[in-house]
Design a protein around this motif. Structure first.
Motif, mmCIF file in Angstrom:
data_model
loop_
_atom_site.group_PDB
_atom_site.id
_atom_site.type_symbol
_atom_site.label_atom_id
_atom_site.label_comp_id
_atom_site.label_asym_id
_atom_site.label_seq_id
_atom_site.Cartn_x
_atom_site.Cartn_y
_atom_site.Cartn_z
ATOM 1 N N GLY A 153 7.782 87.899 69.226
ATOM 2 C CA GLY A 153 7.859 86.821 70.208
ATOM 3 C C GLY A 153 9.263 86.287 70.377
ATOM 4 O O GLY A 153 9.667 85.923 71.490
ATOM 5 N N TYR A 154 10.038 86.253 69.281
ATOM 6 C CA TYR A 154 11.410 85.758 69.370
ATOM 7 C C TYR A 154 12.282 86.700 70.181
ATOM 8 O O TYR A 154 13.094 86.257 70.993
ATOM 9 C CB TYR A 154 11.989 85.578 67.966
ATOM 10 N N TYR A 155 12.123 88.003 69.987
ATOM 11 C CA TYR A 155 12.890 88.971 70.777
ATOM 12 C C TYR A 155 12.539 88.874 72.257
ATOM 13 O O TYR A 155 13.421 88.989 73.117
ATOM 14 C CB TYR A 155 12.638 90.390 70.263
ATOM 15 N N HIS A 156 11.276 88.640 72.561
ATOM 16 C CA HIS A 156 10.883 88.517 73.959
ATOM 17 C C HIS A 156 11.309 87.174 74.546
ATOM 18 O O HIS A 156 11.530 87.071 75.757
ATOM 19 C CB HIS A 156 9.377 88.722 74.103
ATOM 20 N N LEU A 157 11.421 86.137 73.712
ATOM 21 C CA LEU A 157 11.947 84.861 74.193
ATOM 22 C C LEU A 157 13.398 85.012 74.638
ATOM 23 O O LEU A 157 13.794 84.500 75.698
ATOM 24 C CB LEU A 157 11.852 83.805 73.086
ATOM 25 N N LEU A 158 14.207 85.716 73.846
ATOM 26 C CA LEU A 158 15.595 85.958 74.236
ATOM 27 C C LEU A 158 15.669 86.802 75.503
ATOM 28 O O LEU A 158 16.545 86.595 76.350
ATOM 29 C CB LEU A 158 16.349 86.646 73.094
#
Length: 300
Positions: A153-158
């Motif tokens: 989720g963090y990679y997709h948030l960026l």
């Protein structure tokens, strides 16, 4: 949940287009007379048959990827059950197909506008259509039916933040059609998005998985909260490194383009600006020495 190929393929498309946009934006700025620069929603490749190559790549790549999502990945099982409802097992593929459809529409409309006389769209309108395509991508990743949690989720948030930059820069290009900054920012944001797709593929589905995390079925599982935090901090470092890489590429492109294709008036313009900035006091003193009245001095 995605896959290595599912991130590399769109990443390649964004990266190729973004790198070409960076070079084209810099080249047009340094090779044209000062004040003649105009924002381009797409960048021509020469003046011959390859002029519309970028639009063919965008429209063709989006169409082929859309066919993979809607035909191959779903195995044509679009509807299931006696009520013939949309297959929930392939909702992810349908969402990707809708996003790709917007990029195909953008490329197709641009081609029709350029190659026919039936739908002549101004450059600002093409910029806004491009912004609409990026907006569909933003909404896809923000309201994804596949819930991205944890490190994934963090990679997709960026990624969502980079897509938002693409939207903002495309709109800025439509509002400020002579802005080199808007044009170059759009090119940089597209390049970064392509690189981040690659980074996500190699980190979450390749050999760069952070220590303490692993691919567990359809999820990225970390052994502890500390492992997840370290993975997120590593993602920040990776994004910063990619931004630095793109910055060096932009500076190198500008240096090469200016030295080989720079317009003569560009160097004169820069020299004139430096002379004006450095000689303001001298001009003021000259006016004083030539018998300027106090009223003229105040007006000056």
């Amino acid at each position: 949940m995605g896959s290595f190929k599912g991130h590399v393929l769109p990443g390649s498309l964004f990266l190729v287009v973004g790198v070409w946009h960076v070079w084209s934006s810099v080249f047009r700025y340094v090779s044209e007379p000062p004040g003649a620069f105009r924002v381009r929603a797409w960048s021509p490749v020469g003046r011959g048959k390859a002029r519309h190559l970028e639009l063919y790549v965008v429209a063709g790549g989006a169409f082929l990827d859309m066919c993979v999502e809607l035909l191959y990945s779903t195995h044509l099982r679009w509807f299931v059950g006696p009520e013939r409802i949309l297959n929930p097992a392939h909702m992810n593929d349908f969402e990707h197909g809708g996003m790709l459809l917007m990029f195909f529409v953008y490329g197709a409309l641009a081609l029709v506008s350029e190659k026919t006389r039936y739908l002549r769209l101004p450059e600002g309108a093409l910029c806004l259509i491009g912004a609409a395509a990026f907006s569909s991508e933003y909404l896809l990743f923000y309201f994804h039916s596949t819930t991205h949690k944890g490190l994934e989720g963090y990679y997709h948030l960026l990624l969502v933040l980079l897509i938002a930059l693409c939207i903002a820069s495309a709109i800025a290009g439509a509002l400020f059609p002579t802005s080199f900054a808007a044009d170059l920012t759009n090119a940089i944001s597209i390049t970064l998005q392509g690189l981040w797709f690659y980074q996500t593929a190699f980190t979450l589905y390749g050999p760069m998985m952070p220590e303490g995390c692993r691919l567990d079925g359809n999820d990225i599982a970390c052994h502890s909260h500390d492992n997840q935090v370290r993975g997120e901090l590593l993602a920040n470092v990776q994004l910063f490194s990619l931004i630095l890489l793109v910055l060096f590429f932009v500076l190198g492109s500008y240096a090469v383009a200016a030295s080989r294709y720079g317009h003569p008036d560009l160097s004169r313009s820069h020299a004139g600006e430096e002379h004006t900035a450095g000689s303001g006091g001298w001009n003021f003193g000259t006016h004083l020495r030539t018998g300027t009245t106090l009223e003229e001095v105040a007006a000056y």
